[in-house]
Design an enzyme around this catalytic site. Structure first.
Site, PDB file in Angstrom:
ATOM      1  N   ARG B  61       0.801  -1.215   0.000  1.00 41.22           N
ATOM      2  CA  ARG B  61       0.000   0.000   0.000  1.00 41.22           C
ATOM      3  C   ARG B  61       0.839   1.273   0.000  1.00 41.22           C
ATOM      4  O   ARG B  61       0.470   2.240  -0.664  1.00 41.22           O
ATOM      5  CB  ARG B  61      -0.997   0.002   1.134  1.00 41.22           C
ATOM      6  CG  ARG B  61      -0.384   0.074   2.520  1.00 41.22           C
ATOM      7  CD  ARG B  61      -1.450  -0.054   3.529  1.00 41.22           C
ATOM      8  NE  ARG B  61      -2.166  -1.313   3.343  1.00 41.22           N
ATOM      9  CZ  ARG B  61      -3.439  -1.494   3.655  1.00 41.22           C
ATOM     10  NH1 ARG B  61      -4.142  -0.526   4.150  1.00 41.22           N
ATOM     11  NH2 ARG B  61      -4.002  -2.660   3.475  1.00 41.22           N
ATOM     12  N   ARG B 111      12.175   2.843   0.597  1.00 37.61           N
ATOM     13  CA  ARG B 111      11.969   2.016   1.796  1.00 37.61           C
ATOM     14  C   ARG B 111      13.170   1.074   1.903  1.00 37.61           C
ATOM     15  O   ARG B 111      13.571   0.461   0.920  1.00 37.61           O
ATOM     16  CB  ARG B 111      10.692   1.194   1.689  1.00 37.61           C
ATOM     17  CG  ARG B 111      10.611   0.147   2.802  1.00 37.61           C
ATOM     18  CD  ARG B 111       9.267  -0.473   2.911  1.00 37.61           C
ATOM     19  NE  ARG B 111       8.313   0.502   3.449  1.00 37.61           N
ATOM     20  CZ  ARG B 111       7.067   0.182   3.810  1.00 37.61           C
ATOM     21  NH1 ARG B 111       6.650  -1.062   3.672  1.00 37.61           N
ATOM     22  NH2 ARG B 111       6.246   1.101   4.282  1.00 37.61           N
TER      23      ARG B 111
END
Lengths: 421, 311
Positions: B61, B111
């Site tokens: 997400r 990330r």
């Protein structure tokens, strides 16, 4: 059951009647009246020479062999041993097969003992199957009545697991009971390391094995804020460590096994396998330090280390025999006989009654009008001979058979039941 | 000029943002939220800006949300994930990223499993960095969307609001970023979970620590419930998901026992029946799906504001 106890001396530091000789009327499980003299007719009356009463005695860490080894003892025979020895409560260890590591096992145990006169209080396993690895469901076990957590007979070796156990249990305000024994040090030892071990040619367990782990456990208790019960400490160093921990106001309590109070490693020269116990019986200096620790309030309770062992496992040479001895039935008599000159009756009884309850954080069972009656009835100066017939366990590994003992248990009152043995 | 700007060139963490930065992001996000609710959801703000999404750790997400935010702003987007990268061939992080930058990339959304990885990049490469989660350290855009959601729900009246973060505090980057953001906005924060999942010195952040979830819920106005992943823990910090659900899970009964209504949040993905039951997650007090919508708007705001710091 209703009854009247005549001319009994109260031994209970928490009671306003402590030290006084009184009559006690018990009705429907409660202490109805205490006074100098009570006269009631048509009631079961108990009167013996030199009678004493105290809050019911509680043993921490009793070995439970049901389920798994009902041939050694089942709940009923265990209760009989407890009654013989004057115990109204047993905080039983989880080393059954399967282990007491979940709610269902706790529920079953409490249900199976629901009509007992003796409170069976389960100590839940810290880890699944007492395997020392993954934490067991402590919240769930607590909800069903677990009174503490422990790996029982096994010392919890892994420091990280001990840390998490202390932290997790602290959310429930429950303690972790651990017998300090660094197995990589005590390893193949069978008896206390020292000249007595040398003389009988058996490998010794160094004091160090206990000291190292107790140091670790105390520091973990400090780090986590958790409650530690140092179970069955057996050395002078341990007494010192606990004294300091208490001075530092850490949540640390300690118990001692009766074997370590009544005997020194000299006795091992007889190679009696019933003196092969864990922790080992240690030398005179260690024993004296333990007695001093007890009388000074550093050690909080005395425990039986009651361990039924298969006859064949004891009918072997000392080095091949299994560790463990029965203790519930004769413990008070032997303690009283061997410690009369060094430990006063009040302290001795306190370490069997109030002490263990304080260790587990239980409410005291104070002898006071209006309270539920949970009481042990005994004659501290009565002489008797401890024989095979007195052993209620299905096992036979009782030390001190045929010995004349001073101090006899008459019976107990608990859960509305009067049991005179 | 005079157009307000962020005080930073990178959004590596909430720690580095000022209170004013956060409010500027909220205002901008508010505008973008209106944009993405229009029939034509796209604006040309980042035309000619190329953004690389570098995901060295799995994400569904957050990655989708960033990509959508970038596309709504008309940026050119390239995606890169660890499984298809040269990372496994032994190339250093800085080399990997510099190689990408020489393909003329302007901004990086990353990330990475290592705490501090975006800070390292910010020092060594010439691009704006947005941290999309660095290990167990920070996840700034999640905290911004969480606080933005609270901000919108309470019409800006958030000072003094009490928020409890429930769950695995120890392994959560969301918890830390949330705490920084909420404290900067004047909210009171409590963390709640098994004591084994709350680091020892966490209270020194100025947060309250509570192990009893019922008490924590009674205390708060907002409960932000974190995902529990026992299966990913190498060390077992608590016994079982079952026991967690029974004693730390937020369920209807716990909410019914409260003397008030509280707002329910969750950063997703939800383990239904573990940290939160379906009847709570789907209840009228839950703003979990609003959080998702706000996520796109907040990320648009962050990217837009960072781009406008470029010379």
């Amino acid at each position: 059951m209703n009854c009247l106890i005549k001319k009994a001396r109260v031994i209970d530091k928490n009671s306003s009647w402590n030290g006084k000789i009184v009559d006690i009327l018990i009705k429907k499980g409660k202490i109805e009246e205490i006074s100098d003299e009570i006269i009631v007719e048509n009631i079961k009356t108990i009167g013996f020479e030199g009678l004493c009463i105290s809050p019911g005695w509680l043993d921490i860490g009793t070995t439970l062999t049901e389920p798994g080894h009902e041939d050694l003892d089942d709940l009923h025979s265990l209760q009989q041993s407890a009654l013989k020895g004057g115990f109204t409560g047993l905080a039983v260890f989880p080393n059954t097969k399967p282990s007491i590591d979940n709610k269902a096992m706790i529920d079953a145990l409490i249900k199976r003992s629901s009509d007992f006169a003796v409170d069976i209080m389960p100590v839940g396993a810290v880890t699944y199957s007492c395997g020392g690895k993954d934490l067991a469901e402590m919240f769930d076990m607590h909800s069903s009545g677990a009174v503490a957590f422990s790996e029982g007979k096994e010392s919890l070796q892994h420091g990280g697991v001990m840390l998490r156990a202390l932290k997790y249990a602290s959310m429930l305000n429950l303690s972790v009971i651990n017998r300090p024994d660094e197995r990589t040090i005590s390893e193949i030892g069978m008896v206390d390391e020292g000249i007595d071990a040398v003389n009988i040619g058996l490998p010794g367990m160094p004091v160090l094995a206990e000291t190292l782990m107790l140091q670790r456990d105390i520091q973990l208790a400090e780090y986590t804020g958790g409650s530690l019960i140092a179970h069955m400490v057996s050395t002078a160093d341990s007494v010192k460590l606990i004294k300091q921990a208490k001075r530092d106001e850490l949540k640390v309590k300690a118990t001692v096994s009766w074997h370590n109070l009544v005997e020194t490693s000299k006795i091992l020269k007889g190679f009696d396998p019933n003196h092969k116990v864990m922790p080992p019986i240690r030398n005179k200096a260690q024993r004296n330090a333990l007695i001093k620790g007890l009388t000074e309030g550093i050690i909080d309770g005395i425990v039986s280390n009651h361990t039924p062992i298969d006859l064949e496992e004891k009918r072997k040479a000392f080095s091949d025999a299994a560790f463990g001895a029965l203790g519930l039935e004769q413990m008070f008599g032997v303690l009283r006989s061997k410690l009369q000159d060094v430990v006063g009756l009040e302290i001795l009884v306190d370490k069997l009654s109030n002490g263990p309850r304080e260790v587990l954080g239980l409410e005291p069972a104070t002898i006071e009008t209006g309270n539920d009656c949970n009481m042990t009835i005994f004659q501290p100066d009565q002489k008797w001979i401890f024989t095979k017939e007195d052993v209620q366990s299905k096992s036979a590994n009782a030390p001190y058979l045929d010995m004349e003992l001073t101090g006899k248990v008459i019976g107990i009152y608990n859960r509305r039941q009067l049991i005179i043995s | 000029m005079g157009k307000p700007q962020l005080s930073v060139n990178h959004v590596t963490g909430i720690k580095e943002l000022s209170r004013e930065d956060i409010f500027l992001i909220f205002e901008t996000a508010n505008e973008f939220k209106q944009v993405i609710n229009r029939p034509i959801k796209k604006v040309p703000s980042l035309r000619d800006i190329t953004i690389a999404n570098l995901f060295f750790e799995d994400s569904t997400r957050t990655k989708l949300s960033f990509e959508l935010a970038e596309k709504r702003l008309s940026a050119d987007v390239i995606n890169f994930s660890a499984s298809s990268s040269s990372v496994k061939k032994g190339e250093t992080l800085i080399d990997t990223v510099n190689n990408i930058l020489y393909m003329k990339v302007d901004m990086i959304v990353m990330r990475h499993p290592s705490p501090g990885a975006p800070h390292l990049l910010a020092k060594h490469v010439n691009a704006n960095i947005v941290n999309a989660g660095d290990g167990t350290h920070e996840h700034p855009t999640q905290a911004l969307l969480d606080t933005f959601s609270i901000y919108q729900h309470f019409n800006g009246e958030i000072k003094g609001k009490k928020v409890v973060i429930v769950g695995d505090i120890m392994h959560s980057r969301v918890a830390l970023s949330n705490i920084y953001a909420m404290q900067k906005l004047g909210m009171e924060v409590m963390v709640c979970g098994p004591s084994t999942l709350i680091p020892k010195y966490f209270h020194e952040l100025g947060v309250l620590v509570e192990n009893n979830v019922q008490k924590a819920l009674e205390w708060c106005d907002v409960a932000n419930i974190l995902r529990i992943q026992l299966e990913r823990q190498q060390i077992r910090y608590f016994p079982s998901l079952r026991e967690y659900a029974m004693y730390f899970g937020v369920n209807r009964q716990r909410l019914d026992n409260l003397s008030k209504n509280i707002l329910i949040m969750h950063p997703g993905p939800i383990n239904r029946g573990i940290e939160i039951t379906s009847d709570v997650a789907d209840s009228e007090h839950s703003i979990i799906l609003e959080q998702v919508e706000n996520g796109v708007a907040v990320r648009m705001a962050v990217l837009y504001l960072l781009a406008s710091t470029r010379k």
